[in-house]
Design an enzyme around this catalytic site. Structure first.
Site, PDB file in Angstrom:
ATOM      1  N   SER A   1      -3.478  -0.097  14.648  1.00  0.00           N
ATOM      2  CA  SER A   1      -4.366   1.058  14.804  1.00  0.00           C
ATOM      3  C   SER A   1      -4.813   1.118  16.252  1.00  0.00           C
ATOM      4  O   SER A   1      -4.974   0.074  16.904  1.00  0.00           O
ATOM      5  CB  SER A   1      -5.594   0.933  13.905  1.00  0.00           C
ATOM      6  OG  SER A   1      -6.566   1.908  14.240  1.00  0.00           O
TER       7      SER A   1
ATOM      8  N   LYS B   1      -7.536  -5.158  13.514  1.00  0.00           N
ATOM      9  CA  LYS B   1      -6.316  -4.477  13.949  1.00  0.00           C
ATOM     10  C   LYS B   1      -5.810  -5.036  15.282  1.00  0.00           C
ATOM     11  O   LYS B   1      -4.601  -5.101  15.521  1.00  0.00           O
ATOM     12  CB  LYS B   1      -6.548  -2.966  14.030  1.00  0.00           C
ATOM     13  CG  LYS B   1      -6.591  -2.307  12.654  1.00  0.00           C
ATOM     14  CD  LYS B   1      -5.294  -2.540  11.882  1.00  0.00           C
ATOM     15  CE  LYS B   1      -5.264  -1.827  10.551  1.00  0.00           C
ATOM     16  NZ  LYS B   1      -3.979  -2.006   9.835  1.00  0.00           N
TER      17      LYS B   1
ATOM     18  N   GLY C   1       0.831  -1.200   0.000  1.00  0.00           N
ATOM     19  CA  GLY C   1       0.000   0.000   0.000  1.00  0.00           C
ATOM     20  C   GLY C   1       0.863   1.247   0.000  1.00  0.00           C
ATOM     21  O   GLY C   1       0.554   2.237   0.651  1.00  0.00           O
TER      22      GLY C   1
ATOM     23  N   SER D   1      -2.465  -2.248  -4.938  1.00  0.00           N
ATOM     24  CA  SER D   1      -3.478  -3.184  -5.419  1.00  0.00           C
ATOM     25  C   SER D   1      -4.223  -2.589  -6.603  1.00  0.00           C
ATOM     26  O   SER D   1      -4.236  -3.153  -7.686  1.00  0.00           O
ATOM     27  CB  SER D   1      -4.458  -3.529  -4.292  1.00  0.00           C
ATOM     28  OG  SER D   1      -5.478  -4.379  -4.775  1.00  0.00           O
TER      29      SER D   1
ATOM     30  N   ASN E   1       1.805  -2.216   5.368  1.00  0.00           N
ATOM     31  CA  ASN E   1       0.947  -1.047   5.529  1.00  0.00           C
ATOM     32  C   ASN E   1      -0.438  -1.231   4.921  1.00  0.00           C
ATOM     33  O   ASN E   1      -1.408  -0.621   5.380  1.00  0.00           O
ATOM     34  CB  ASN E   1       1.648   0.170   4.899  1.00  0.00           C
ATOM     35  CG  ASN E   1       0.731   1.361   4.770  1.00  0.00           C
ATOM     36  OD1 ASN E   1       0.363   1.990   5.754  1.00  0.00           O
ATOM     37  ND2 ASN E   1       0.346   1.677   3.533  1.00  0.00           N
TER      38      ASN E   1
ATOM     39  N   TYR F   1     -13.221  -3.980  11.562  1.00  0.00           N
ATOM     40  CA  TYR F   1     -11.932  -3.306  11.393  1.00  0.00           C
ATOM     41  C   TYR F   1     -11.165  -3.284  12.704  1.00  0.00           C
ATOM     42  O   TYR F   1      -9.974  -3.629  12.749  1.00  0.00           O
ATOM     43  CB  TYR F   1     -12.136  -1.875  10.880  1.00  0.00           C
ATOM     44  CG  TYR F   1     -10.839  -1.095  10.806  1.00  0.00           C
ATOM     45  CD1 TYR F   1      -9.950  -1.297   9.756  1.00  0.00           C
ATOM     46  CD2 TYR F   1     -10.490  -0.178  11.798  1.00  0.00           C
ATOM     47  CE1 TYR F   1      -8.749  -0.600   9.702  1.00  0.00           C
ATOM     48  CE2 TYR F   1      -9.295   0.517  11.751  1.00  0.00           C
ATOM     49  CZ  TYR F   1      -8.422   0.304  10.692  1.00  0.00           C
ATOM     50  OH  TYR F   1      -7.241   0.984  10.644  1.00  0.00           O
TER      51      TYR F   1
ATOM     52  N   ASP G   1      -2.364  -8.042  -4.955  1.00  0.00           N
ATOM     53  CA  ASP G   1      -3.398  -8.042  -3.927  1.00  0.00           C
ATOM     54  C   ASP G   1      -2.848  -8.866  -2.768  1.00  0.00           C
ATOM     55  O   ASP G   1      -2.677 -10.086  -2.891  1.00  0.00           O
ATOM     56  CB  ASP G   1      -4.675  -8.672  -4.490  1.00  0.00           C
ATOM     57  CG  ASP G   1      -5.799  -8.773  -3.471  1.00  0.00           C
ATOM     58  OD1 ASP G   1      -5.539  -8.607  -2.256  1.00  0.00           O
ATOM     59  OD2 ASP G   1      -6.941  -9.050  -3.888  1.00  0.00           O
ATOM     60  N   VAL G   2      -2.550  -8.201  -1.634  1.00  0.00           N
ATOM     61  CA  VAL G   2      -1.869  -8.906  -0.545  1.00  0.00           C
ATOM     62  C   VAL G   2      -2.727  -9.994   0.077  1.00  0.00           C
ATOM     63  O   VAL G   2      -2.208 -10.866   0.787  1.00  0.00           O
ATOM     64  CB  VAL G   2      -1.385  -7.928   0.561  1.00  0.00           C
ATOM     65  CG1 VAL G   2      -0.377  -6.949  -0.001  1.00  0.00           C
ATOM     66  CG2 VAL G   2      -2.554  -7.218   1.225  1.00  0.00           C
TER      67      VAL G   2
END
Length: 246
Positions: free
Chosen positions: A145, A162, A12, A37, A90, A158, A63-64
């Site tokens: 995060s 994280k 990213g 990506s 990242n 999300y 695309d990871v």
């Protein structure tokens, strides 16, 4: 670790914190592979910014969340630069979903966020590990995060993803020691395109932070580089959030 002449892969890497980190690594003399990506134009611009200052960089698509694409990306980077010494995990995605709307956090949302945010970081670490072990040194920084610490964030999946990144960091630090150090940098609110359309919310937040400022991508990039350079640290979760979580 002295980053000069080291080969760094930043996932990213074309936008926001990824771009700032790619530029910061190049300023320290690293050769940078800028992964993207979908943001090809942004990645190409980042590479151009590095080359304009005399650095070496390439943009590379993958695309990871897809292990084979990650392995092919790493193969291409090694083909170009000879090895990989540094990985900055990242690449992340989110969905904005109200926390109390449990039905909106569908199986598709959970899978999408976990595949990129957690499994993607694992795939990238696994793919570069053999080269770092051969060199008997390597450094990985995962981007966490404060959502993973507080349980708050853009969506429940999300925040949970994280928290998993923070756990992944500690497990990888154990699995890859002593040759490879793995740490996690945990930003709070950062002025990136994630805040697009919510600038007023960001302005309202800033005065309530102890340092009364929203972090910049460059703030985060500086800490990422410091974590990569610090040879006496692994498995650490380092928060940089202007005092937001204190």
């Amino acid at each position: 670790m002295d980053l000069k002449d080291k080969v760094a892969l930043v996932t990213g890497g074309g936008t926001g914190i990824g771009r700032a980190t790619s530029l910061a690594l190049a300023e320290r003399g690293a050769y940078v592979a800028v992964n993207y990506s979908r943001s090809k134009t942004d990645a190409d611009e980042t590479v151009q910014l590095i080359m304009n200052k005399g650095g070496r960089a390439i943009a590379i698509q993958a695309d990871v969340s897809r292990d084979q694409e990650v392995r092919e990306m790493v193969r291409q980077v090694v083909e170009q630069f000879g090895t990989i010494d540094v990985l900055v995990n990242n690449a992340s995605i989110t969905r904005h979903i109200p926390f109390d709307d449990l039905e909106a956090a569908t199986e598709e949302v959970w899978d999408e966020l976990y595949n990129v945010n957690v499994k993607g970081m694992y795939y990238c670490a696994r793919a570069v590990a053999s080269f770092m072990k051969t060199n008997q040194q390597g450094a990985i920084v995962n981007l966490g995060s404060i959502a993973g610490q507080t349980g708050l964030g853009s969506s429940l999946p999300y925040a949970v993803s994280k928290a998993a990144v923070h756990g992944l960091t500690k497990s990888l630090a154990r699995a890859l020691a002593p040759d490879i150090r793995v740490n996690c940098v945990v930003p709070g609110a950062v002025s990136t395109r994630w805040w697009a359309g919510r600038e007023e919310q960001m302005k309202r937040l800033a005065p309530h932070l102890l340092l009364q400022r929203i972090s910049t991508p460059e703030d985060i990039a500086t800490l990422i580089c410091a974590a990569l350079e610090q040879e006496a640290m692994t498995g650490q979760i380092i928060t940089v959030d202007s005092g937001q979580t204190l």
